[in-house]
Design an enzyme around this catalytic site. Structure first.
Site, PDB file in Angstrom:
ATOM      1  N   CYS A  11       0.851  -1.194   0.000  1.00 42.04           N
ATOM      2  CA  CYS A  11       0.000   0.000   0.000  1.00 42.04           C
ATOM      3  C   CYS A  11       0.888   1.245   0.000  1.00 42.04           C
ATOM      4  CB  CYS A  11      -0.890  -0.046   1.247  1.00 42.04           C
ATOM      5  SG  CYS A  11      -1.882   1.412   1.524  1.00 42.04           S
ATOM      6  N   SER A  46       0.842   3.689   1.900  1.00 42.58           N
ATOM      7  CA  SER A  46       1.263   4.089   3.247  1.00 42.58           C
ATOM      8  C   SER A  46       2.552   3.379   3.671  1.00 42.58           C
ATOM      9  CB  SER A  46       0.166   3.800   4.268  1.00 42.58           C
ATOM     10  OG  SER A  46      -1.008   4.453   3.883  1.00 42.58           O
ATOM     11  N   HIS A  48       5.102   5.583   1.953  1.00 44.69           N
ATOM     12  CA  HIS A  48       5.260   6.855   2.668  1.00 44.69           C
ATOM     13  C   HIS A  48       6.077   6.651   3.946  1.00 44.69           C
ATOM     14  CE1 HIS A  48       2.733   8.915  -0.054  1.00 44.69           C
ATOM     15  NE2 HIS A  48       1.558   8.661   0.485  1.00 44.69           N
ATOM     16  N   HIS A  74       0.877  -3.810   6.101  1.00 49.33           N
ATOM     17  CA  HIS A  74      -0.303  -3.757   6.974  1.00 49.33           C
ATOM     18  C   HIS A  74      -1.558  -4.288   6.300  1.00 49.33           C
ATOM     19  CE1 HIS A  74      -0.211  -0.046   4.641  1.00 49.33           C
ATOM     20  NE2 HIS A  74      -1.528  -0.030   4.749  1.00 49.33           N
ATOM     21  N   CYS A 111      -6.901  -3.078   4.134  1.00 47.29           N
ATOM     22  CA  CYS A 111      -6.650  -1.628   4.063  1.00 47.29           C
ATOM     23  C   CYS A 111      -7.283  -0.979   2.849  1.00 47.29           C
ATOM     24  CB  CYS A 111      -5.159  -1.293   4.120  1.00 47.29           C
ATOM     25  SG  CYS A 111      -4.884   0.494   4.060  1.00 47.29           S
TER      26      CYS A 111
HETATM   27  N1  APR Z   1      -4.603  14.821 -10.143  1.00 50.37           N
HETATM   28  C1  APR Z   1      -5.270  13.652 -10.316  1.00 50.37           C
HETATM   29  N2  APR Z   1      -4.715  12.438 -10.081  1.00 50.37           N
HETATM   30  C2  APR Z   1      -3.432  12.420  -9.687  1.00 50.37           C
HETATM   31  C3  APR Z   1      -2.677  13.609  -9.483  1.00 50.37           C
HETATM   32  C4  APR Z   1      -3.324  14.851  -9.745  1.00 50.37           C
HETATM   33  N3  APR Z   1      -2.689  16.010  -9.581  1.00 50.37           N
HETATM   34  N4  APR Z   1      -1.436  13.248  -9.064  1.00 50.37           N
HETATM   35  C5  APR Z   1      -1.413  11.899  -9.016  1.00 50.37           C
HETATM   36  N5  APR Z   1      -2.607  11.385  -9.391  1.00 50.37           N
HETATM   37  C6  APR Z   1      -3.029   9.987  -9.471  1.00 50.37           C
HETATM   38  C7  APR Z   1      -1.936   9.022  -9.866  1.00 50.37           C
HETATM   39  O1  APR Z   1      -1.734   9.009 -11.280  1.00 50.37           O
HETATM   40  C8  APR Z   1      -2.500   7.702  -9.353  1.00 50.37           C
HETATM   41  O2  APR Z   1      -3.284   7.036 -10.315  1.00 50.37           O
HETATM   42  O3  APR Z   1      -3.435   9.549  -8.189  1.00 50.37           O
HETATM   43  C9  APR Z   1      -3.385   8.126  -8.174  1.00 50.37           C
HETATM   44  C10 APR Z   1      -2.842   7.677  -6.797  1.00 50.37           C
HETATM   45  O4  APR Z   1      -2.865   6.305  -6.757  1.00 50.37           O
HETATM   46  P1  APR Z   1      -1.778   5.413  -5.961  1.00 50.37           P
HETATM   47  O5  APR Z   1      -0.458   6.089  -6.032  1.00 50.37           O
HETATM   48  O6  APR Z   1      -1.932   4.029  -6.460  1.00 50.37           O
HETATM   49  O7  APR Z   1      -2.248   5.549  -4.440  1.00 50.37           O
HETATM   50  P2  APR Z   1      -3.377   4.797  -3.601  1.00 50.37           P
HETATM   51  O8  APR Z   1      -2.852   3.523  -3.046  1.00 50.37           O
HETATM   52  O9  APR Z   1      -4.666   4.752  -4.347  1.00 50.37           O
HETATM   53  O10 APR Z   1      -3.504   5.819  -2.372  1.00 50.37           O
HETATM   54  C11 APR Z   1      -3.880   7.166  -2.577  1.00 50.37           C
HETATM   55  O11 APR Z   1      -4.420   7.459  -0.270  1.00 50.37           O
HETATM   56  O12 APR Z   1      -4.065   6.153   1.598  1.00 50.37           O
HETATM   57  C12 APR Z   1      -3.621   7.219   0.851  1.00 50.37           C
HETATM   58  O13 APR Z   1      -1.276   7.209   1.308  1.00 50.37           O
HETATM   59  C13 APR Z   1      -2.235   6.984   0.328  1.00 50.37           C
HETATM   60  O14 APR Z   1      -1.907   9.243  -0.291  1.00 50.37           O
HETATM   61  C14 APR Z   1      -2.212   7.975  -0.806  1.00 50.37           C
HETATM   62  C15 APR Z   1      -3.636   7.964  -1.331  1.00 50.37           C
HETATM   63 ZN    ZN Z   2      -2.811   0.984   3.554  1.00 53.08          ZN
END
Ligand code: APR
Ligand code: ZN
Ligand code: ZN
Length: 372
Positions: A46, A48, A51, A68, A174
């Site tokens: 994930c 997190s 991060h 997690h 999660c």
């Molecule tokens: N506008 C729109 N979409 C965006 C932008 C933006 N400016 N910047 C990034 N993205 C998109 C990415 O292309 C990606 O598809 O946001 C998506 C984020 O997805 P992941 O990186 O797979 O993250 P995810 O596991 O879904 O978690 C998203 O939630 O729990 C929190 O820590 C986690 O901050 C993270 C968020």
């Molecule tokens: Zn998580």
């Protein structure tokens, strides 16, 4: 029988911030009172975890065993553990539920007060069950799943249906539950409503699944990576927008296309900029914005934006009361109410965890499942 004995096993240890995963032999101490020893079957990767690896969460201490989002089988139990026995299939809980505190008894929240009283990364007695090369290794988010065996407190374990044989069930630990519950429990999306989802990663896609099952009429997916649009539409998005395709701000586009703004906007990226875009794309008089992405940045906006009637919300673990509702989510999965397989793009043996993180960084993967 392993009860009462120290177990030696393989784990991915993170010795310090930004360090590569190190597959080590560790010692796992037997579970103390009200603790459960779990043999992991599978774990998701994930954001997190990433991060935390990067040191973005101050509470995370190193060396640590991250991870997690797992599923496993109970190997042994400590004294006083009720309702869970060796051989049970379980999901460790990032949001524990003691069932006795003021918050656990209150239907308005899924938080638990006991969690606040303890040091992050240690069991309730202030110690760790993990050692490696003579050093104490910290736990992570009450779970630590990047290891063959982990010890978790009873209140952070949900017993699930033995028939849940698919490894993808770990996503209920999660990512899936967080997104899905944000739509159903936090926003309470209503039939025929209009929703916008910013960020179409694992979290955003799970939000879409929740909006769809709640009967939303329009589900607008927003992402700067158009490769995510096909899967978003397959899961229920009725249209997708790439903010980079337009000269004007994406919120303005959405206001125009929806005749004044969406009923529900979800931020699933973790940037202040997209949080504000979500807020601005919600209807001025009754729109609700739910922030799910975790971010270290500071949000600042003119309070007038809320005074007109908008609501800004957030939740943790999708608002689910974990011990009670995770088993129900698993039953819903078995009853095919939703399909977690759609979120799984890669599977790797546990030892290839670093490859899994490379995939996460590449933007090509939704979820990687590591199999033990
Ligand atoms: N506008 C729109 N979409 C965006 C932008 C933006 N400016 N910047 C990034 N993205 C998109 C990415 O292309 C990606 O598809 O946001 C998506 C984020 O997805 P992941 O990186 O797979 O993250 P995810 O596991 O879904 O978690 C998203 O939630 O729990 C929190 O820590 C986690 O901050 C993270 C968020
Ligand atoms: Zn998580
Ligand atoms: Zn509690």
């Amino acid at each position: 029988e392993s009860a009462g004995q120290v177990i030696k096993c393989k784990a991915a240890v993170t010795w310090e911030k930004d360090a590569p995963f190190s597959i080590e032999e560790i010692e796992v101490a037997p579970p103390k009172a009200h603790e459960v020893l779990i043999k992991l079957i599978a774990t998701g990767i994930c954001r997190s975890d990433d991060h935390s690896l990067e040191g973005k969460f101050a509470a995370v201490k190193f060396p640590v065993i991250l991870g997690h989002e797992g599923v496993g089988i109970v190997e042994s139990i400590g004294d006083g553990v009720k309702d869970i026995k060796p051989g049970d299939k379980v999901i460790p809980l990032v949001a524990p539920q003691c069932g006795k505190c003021q918050c656990c008894k209150d239907p308005r929240t899924n938080r638990c007060l006991t969690r606040l009283k303890r040091q992050f990364g240690l069991m309730s007695d202030g110690t760790s069950r993990f050692t490696c090369r003579g050093k104490q290794i910290y736990h992570f988010m009450n779970t630590s799943t990047f290891t063959e065996y982990t010890v978790v407190e009873e209140m952070a374990v949900a017993k699930i249906d033995d028939n849940a044989t698919m490894d993808s069930v770990c996503l209920i630990g999660c990512g899936f539950s967080t997104g899905y519950g944000s739509a159903l429990n936090t926003a309470k999306v209503h039939p025929e409503s209009t929703c916008a989802i910013f960020g179409l990663g694992g979290i955003g896609l799970a939000v879409i699944m929740g909006c769809k099952i709640a009967g939303a009429a329009r589900i607008i997916g927003v992402d700067i990576n158009p490769d995510k649009f096909d899967i978003a539409k397959e899961l229920g998005a009725t249209e997708c927008i790439n903010p980079n395709d337009y000269d004007k701000p994406v919120a303005e586009m959405i206001l125009e296309q929806t005749g004044g703004g969406v009923d529900y906007a979800f931020e699933c990226v973790g940037h202040a900029e997209t949080m504000l875009a979500a807020l601005h794309s919600s209807h001025f008089a009754f729109g609700t914005t739910v922030i799910i992405g975790a971010s270290a940045s500071t949000l600042s906006f003119d309070p007038m934006i809320l005074l007109s009637g908008r609501t800004l919300k957030s939740s943790s673990f999708g608002g689910w009361k974990s011990r009670l509702e995770v088993p129900k989510l698993v039953s819903d999965y078995l009853a095919k109410k939703f399909d977690l397989e759609k979120l799984v793009t890669h599977r790797l043996p546990f030892q290839k965890i670093s490859e899994g993180f490379d995939l996460l960084h590449s933007g090509k993967c939704i979820r990687t499942i590591l199999k033990f």
